[in-house]
Design an enzyme around this catalytic site. Structure first.
Site, PDB file in Angstrom:
ATOM      1  N   ASP A   1       0.801  -1.226  -0.092  1.00 56.17           N
ATOM      2  CA  ASP A   1      -0.124  -0.010   0.050  1.00 56.17           C
ATOM      3  C   ASP A   1       0.882   1.281  -0.081  1.00 56.17           C
ATOM      4  O   ASP A   1       2.032   0.948  -0.082  1.00 56.17           O
ATOM      5  CB  ASP A   1      -0.955  -0.201   1.396  1.00 56.17           C
ATOM      6  CG  ASP A   1      -0.125  -0.105   2.384  1.00 56.17           C
ATOM      7  OD1 ASP A   1       0.795   0.235   2.709  1.00 56.17           O
ATOM      8  OD2 ASP A   1      -0.730  -0.257   3.484  1.00 56.17           O
TER       9      ASP A   1
ATOM     10  N   GLU B   1       3.879   1.384   2.343  1.00 59.66           N
ATOM     11  CA  GLU B   1       4.914   0.280   1.924  1.00 59.66           C
ATOM     12  C   GLU B   1       4.569  -0.635   2.980  1.00 59.66           C
ATOM     13  O   GLU B   1       5.545  -1.387   3.311  1.00 59.66           O
ATOM     14  CB  GLU B   1       6.059   1.115   2.047  1.00 59.66           C
ATOM     15  CG  GLU B   1       6.039   2.652   1.860  1.00 59.66           C
ATOM     16  CD  GLU B   1       7.250   2.956   1.025  1.00 59.66           C
ATOM     17  OE1 GLU B   1       8.049   3.555   1.792  1.00 59.66           O
ATOM     18  OE2 GLU B   1       7.268   3.309  -0.187  1.00 59.66           O
TER      19      GLU B   1
ATOM     20  N   GLU C   1       7.338  14.323   9.385  1.00 61.96           N
ATOM     21  CA  GLU C   1       6.359  13.593   8.810  1.00 61.96           C
ATOM     22  C   GLU C   1       5.074  13.106   9.752  1.00 61.96           C
ATOM     23  O   GLU C   1       3.897  13.062   9.385  1.00 61.96           O
ATOM     24  CB  GLU C   1       7.216  12.325   8.459  1.00 61.96           C
ATOM     25  CG  GLU C   1       6.269  11.058   8.013  1.00 61.96           C
ATOM     26  CD  GLU C   1       7.238   9.768   7.973  1.00 61.96           C
ATOM     27  OE1 GLU C   1       7.426   9.187   9.068  1.00 61.96           O
ATOM     28  OE2 GLU C   1       7.286   9.279   6.849  1.00 61.96           O
TER      29      GLU C   1
HETATM   30  C1  BGC Z   1       5.564   6.293   3.849  1.00 60.98           C
HETATM   31  C2  BGC Z   1       5.369   6.464   2.160  1.00 60.98           C
HETATM   32  C3  BGC Z   1       6.159   7.586   1.906  1.00 60.98           C
HETATM   33  C4  BGC Z   1       7.738   7.478   2.145  1.00 60.98           C
HETATM   34  C5  BGC Z   1       8.835   8.939   2.006  1.00 60.98           C
HETATM   35  C6  BGC Z   1       7.108   6.125   4.025  1.00 60.98           C
HETATM   36  O1  BGC Z   1       7.379   6.181   5.297  1.00 60.98           O
HETATM   37  O2  BGC Z   1       4.862   5.333   4.303  1.00 60.98           O
HETATM   38  O3  BGC Z   1       4.052   6.911   2.060  1.00 60.98           O
HETATM   39  O4  BGC Z   1       6.050   7.811   0.355  1.00 60.98           O
HETATM   40  O5  BGC Z   1       7.560   7.427   3.551  1.00 60.98           O
HETATM   41  O6  BGC Z   1       8.059   9.816   2.290  1.00 60.98           O
END
Ligand code: BGC
Length: 357
Positions: free
Chosen positions: A157, A160, A313
């Site tokens: 998904d 990831e 994030e």
């Molecule tokens: C997230 C992804 C994202 C990536 C880079 C991962 O931890 O689950 O959705 O694309 O980080 O930001």
């Protein structure tokens, strides 16, 4: 213009490689790559704030990069046509090095959603880029063929995770991307494909309680299900299934006065609140005319920036699984900050609220 608005643009510009790719985070150990998913939202934000040259360079970079992988896609599609099961390395990656390479570390790469996302985003960019379609068309056509062959295959998904499942939000991204391409050049997409994807989701992706499921067979919600309505339009925002999905996301994943979790069982860095998901909820509230709630979310997002104006994030104030936090920090260092996708979503929500003031 607020300071945070300007800083966000600066951080995004500084994180764009000369070739056009955006780094996911310039400082986090694992995020020195460019993801199609993050990158498309970052490019979309840059279009929204008038930085069209930056968005343009990103989409050009994606088109160039994907075209270089054409032989790999052709070989993969031939394998599928012969009834053989592809190896993991046969699929396109979910992220590229900033110069379009594969990178050296192993990753959970087979993820389709970013391919739908980039199709959707590239079409949103067209009004700012006359004649761009002919330039990106070969890469668009390649992506469509890839998705047409694989959309029913289980794949990781957008977080990831869960390799062996079919994810509702991934299918929504494919639907949105393919529909967008169809709106520009109908014959480039098998005519029934988007409707097939939507019918599949409506038949298999709805829980008995009437809301969308995180993945087929899992009746939990994930905040990424917001995308079914905005931006991908798999259902209308007033659709009863979406209304039930939204209500469950609000109940299970939204911290009033705070942010939005990915899903209840999340343990990544202890399962924090994600500013970028809060922004998606804010966009939904804005569409629904729930302006005060959208504004509250924007203010919460703004308050998550550190002293340098950098946005993370995720935020660790109310972790779902605090016992997992230290393990992730020991493994990869403190979680990503700045994350360009967070800045992008902040810019998008802010612009949306300003445009509807
Ligand atoms: C997230 C992804 C994202 C990536 C880079 C991962 O931890 O689950 O959705 O694309 O980080 O930001």
């Amino acid at each position: 213009m607020t300071q945070l608005h300007d800083i966000s643009i600066q951080i995004i510009r500084a994180g764009q490689a000369p070739g056009g790719g955006y780094v996911a985070s310039p400082t986090f150990s694992q995020y020195g790559y460019s993801w199609l998913r993050d990158g498309t939202w970052i490019a979309y934000a840059m279009d929204v704030v008038g930085q069209h040259d930056s968005a343009h360079r990103f989409y050009q970079w994606v088109a160039r990069t994907l075209t270089a992988y054409q032989p790999q896609v052709v070989a993969l599609l031939a394998k599928i046509a012969r009834g053989e099961t592809p190896a993991e390395a046969d699929y396109l990656p979910t992220r590229f090095t900033l110069d379009g390479g594969l990178g050296s570390d192993a990753w959970t790469d087979f993820q389709l959603d970013g391919y739908g996302t980039w199709l959707w985003g590239a079409v949103q960019h067209l009004p700012y880029a006359p004649n761009f379609w002919s330039e990106i068309r070969p890469a668009v056509a390649l992506t469509v063929d890839y998705l047409a062959a694989l959309w029913q295959s289980p794949n990781y998904d957008c977080w990831e995770e869960f390799r062996d499942h079919i994810h509702t939000s991934t299918l929504a991204a494919l639907y949105g991307g393919l529909k967008a391409v169809q709106s520009v050049e109908p014959t480039l997409v098998p005519s029934k494909l988007p409707d097939q994807i939507r019918d599949f989701v409506l038949q298999k992706g709805v829980a008995t309680e009437g809301h969308f499921m995180k993945f087929l067979g899992n009746a939990e919600v994930d905040a990424n299900l917001l995308w079914t309505a905005v931006p991908y339009g798999l259902v209308d925002i007033h659709d009863p299934i979406f209304a039930k999905t939204l209500a469950k996301i609000e109940r299970d994943l939204y911290v009033p006065g705070g942010g939005v979790y990915r899903y209840r069982a999340d343990v990544y860095f202890g399962g924090g609140e994600w500013p970028l998901l809060a922004a998606f909820l804010g966009l939904i509230y804005s569409e629904l005319g729930r302006r005060t709630e959208a504004e509250n979310i924007l203010h919460w997002i703004e308050s998550q920036a550190n002293a340098h104006g950098e946005m993370p994030e995720q935020v660790a104030d109310h972790l779902l699984a605090p016992e997992h936090f230290d393990g992730w920090v020991a493994r990869w260092g403190t979680s990503a900050c700045p994350l360009l996708w967070s800045h992008a979503m902040y810019l998008i929500l802010k612009a949306k609220l300003e445009a509807t003031a």
